[in-house]
Design an enzyme around this catalytic site. Structure first.
Site, PDB file in Angstrom:
ATOM      1  N   GLY A 229       4.194   7.151  -0.966  1.00  0.00           N
ATOM      2  CA  GLY A 229       5.554   6.669  -1.201  1.00  0.00           C
ATOM      3  C   GLY A 229       6.577   7.014  -0.138  1.00  0.00           C
ATOM      4  O   GLY A 229       7.763   6.739  -0.315  1.00  0.00           O
TER       5      GLY A 229
ATOM      6  N   CYS B  36      -1.947   4.344  10.684  1.00  0.00           N
ATOM      7  CA  CYS B  36      -1.735   5.605  11.409  1.00  0.00           C
ATOM      8  C   CYS B  36      -2.990   5.892  12.221  1.00  0.00           C
ATOM      9  O   CYS B  36      -3.467   7.013  12.280  1.00  0.00           O
ATOM     10  CB  CYS B  36      -1.340   6.752  10.491  1.00  0.00           C
ATOM     11  SG  CYS B  36      -2.588   7.202   9.315  1.00  0.00           S
TER      12      CYS B  36
ATOM     13  N   CYS C  93       0.896  -1.186   0.000  1.00  0.00           N
ATOM     14  CA  CYS C  93       0.000   0.000   0.000  1.00  0.00           C
ATOM     15  C   CYS C  93       0.914   1.210   0.000  1.00  0.00           C
ATOM     16  O   CYS C  93       1.036   1.915   0.985  1.00  0.00           O
ATOM     17  CB  CYS C  93      -0.824   0.066   1.273  1.00  0.00           C
ATOM     18  SG  CYS C  93      -1.895  -1.302   1.560  1.00  0.00           S
TER      19      CYS C  93
END
Ligand SMILES: C[S@@+](CC[C@H](N)C(=O)[O-])C[C@H]1O[C@@H](n2cnc3c(N)ncnc32)[C@H](O)[C@@H]1O
Length: 472
Positions: free
Chosen positions: A292, A409, A288
């Site tokens: 980047g 996150c 995923c």
């Protein structure tokens, strides 16, 4: 007809044009965009600021004030709503959203900045005259005069329920988080009042800008030459810009040899890269990858070890961002736009796999001031199948003896431990690896074997990481 002498008429006040204050108008425009178009403040503000600076009547101090007004107003929206609600005689939902935005901006200036009371009220009334008209400016004036009658602590005593009666509601109003978010964060953090209050307070602080010196491409020494730059707390590749600044103006960042990356994200990539694997260590996968950040760090680390990185991302435009982040990587890599739940690669091909899955982002509330108000508990149900699907593919993609890193996150237990526990049940030939020793020197990592970072304890986003080995 009465023969009484007429009372002399009060001379009408001469009409005065409203004063246009470019800082407040810009802040208002940004709030409207966030409100009306579901825009993100961190995406809306930069072009507005650029345009204002190009027009010539906006300097760096104006830009800093406009940014503070927008971010502060959005973060503190829950608290300000409660206070404004106590100052108007109708339910807040009946107040027009643009009027509410002007009121919130005014409340923030009165209660959350050092702008003197008189200046905060008059600037807000002038703003209201410009963007709402004179009639509604009177309403703004009346409400803000009531708000100005007390300071923030005084208002909180009046509008927040006592902690002993309803701890979560109290914390929600005082620290401006939705109640369900307070509840979820507390479930994950555990402990008593002090810890959760520190966390909620940290969510309302502006995070420092942290850079990563991509190994083999830049050094922290080079980045430490920047103004007010200090070494990171935990990652050997991190440098913090303590006074913010413009990271894009740093040569290594502009050239892609360094990037902007929270230390929590750096630690996740480093822990996966350093987890022991048995035997071969040549094929790494980021399942995923967009946009980047972690892929660029993993790519640089893989290059140092002679390994190859495959960075996969479903959204083609985000795959483009991954390609940009990896361009110039010192070792071999490939970027593909692919659905990570329907992999094009053979099962068991990889030695290390990262899946940093889409999630509610409740661990990055410091960065996205509006996110807490936009998220809903139902969003968790939307992410749940995708998170499980991506972890399932990751476990299928890794070879026996290899390691998968599952990262979010968000510290929400439904997105962290619940997902990992479900997949461990489905894959009996897997086991958790203790991630804590792979974050050397980082304190307060809990009982393991997974790790949860926290803004108030580590100064990072609340990243979660579980490392899972295929054993069978
Ligand atoms: C949390 S972000 C990853 C952040 C990235 N690791 C970084 O550090 O820059 C999750 C990414 O997963 C992507 N994604 C969503 N569904 C996917 C799927 N089915 N397969 C692959 N990627 C997917 C999203 O587009 C998003 O870019």
């Amino acid at each position: 007809m009465s023969d009484q002498p007429r009372r002399p008429r009060k001379p009408a006040k001469p009409y005065r044009r409203p004063q246009k204050d470019p800082v407040r108008i810009l802040a208002f425009d940004a709030l409207r965009a966030v409100d009306e178009r579901d825009a993100y403040a961190n995406l809306v503000l930069p072009p507005l600021l650029r345009k204002a600076r190009e027009s010539g009547d906006f300097d760096a101090r104006d830009a800093a004030l406009a940014t503070e007004l927008v971010y502060g107003t959005l973060r503190r929206q829950g608290t300000y709503d409660a206070i404004i609600a106590a100052c108007v005689d109708r339910p807040l939902r009946e107040v027009d959203p643009p009027v509410l935005d002007v009121l919130s901006l005014g409340a923030h200036q009165l209660l959350g900045t050092r702008i003197p009371t008189h200046a905060a009220v008059s600037a807000s009334v002038e703003l209201a005259r410009v963007v709402l008209g004179d009639g509604r400016a009177k309403f703004v004036n009346a409400v803000l005069r009531k708000v100005a009658q007390d300071d923030l602590d005084g208002w909180l005593e009046r509008v927040a329920p006592p902690y002993d009666e309803d701890p979560e509601d109290h914390l929600a109003v005082v620290h401006s988080h939705p109640r369900w978010v307070v509840s979820a964060l507390w479930d994950s953090l555990g402990g008593g009042r002090a810890g959760i209050e520190d966390l909620l307070r940290a969510d309302n602080e502006r995070p420092e800008v942290t850079l990563v010196a991509r190994p083999g491409r830049a050094t922290t020494g080079e980045l430490l030459g920047e103004e007010a730059a200090v070494p990171g707390r935990w990652s050997p590749y991190a440098v913090r810009l303590t006074e913010g600044g413009e990271p894009g103006a740093v040569a290594a960042v502009a050239e892609g040899r360094a990037g902007v990356q929270d230390e929590g994200s750096q630690l996740v990539a480093l822990a996966l890269a350093n987890a022991p694997v048995e035997g071969r260590d040549r094929m790494w996968l980021d399942g995923c990858a967009g946009p980047g950040g972690k892929a660029a760090l993993l790519g640089a680390l893989a290059a140092e070890r002679g390994a190859v990185l495959l960075a996969s991302e479903k959204q083609p435009h985000r795959a483009g961002l991954v390609a940009k982040a990896l361009s110039g990587n010192p070792g071999p890599y490939q970027v593909v736009a692919a659905d990570g739940t329907r992999p094009a690669w053979r099962p068991g091909s990889f030695d290390r796999v990262l899946v940093d899955v889409p999630c509610t982002g409740l661990g990055a509330l410091r960065r996205r001031p509006e996110a807490r108000w936009r998220r809903r508990p139902e969003d968790l149900d939307g992410f749940a199948p995708l998170q499980r699907g991506l972890l399932r593919t990751a476990l299928e993609s890794v070879r026996v003896g290899g390691v998968v890193g599952y990262a979010t996150c968000s510290p929400h237990l439904a997105e962290t431990r619940a997902v990992v526990a479900d997949l461990l049940k489905q894959f009996p030939d897997t086991g958790l690896v203790d991630a804590r020793p792979l974050l050397p020197g980082v304190p307060d990592l809990g009982e393991g074997p997974d790790v949860q970072l926290w803004p108030h304890l580590h100064g990072t986003d609340a990243m979660y990481l579980a490392l899972i080995r295929r054993t069978g």
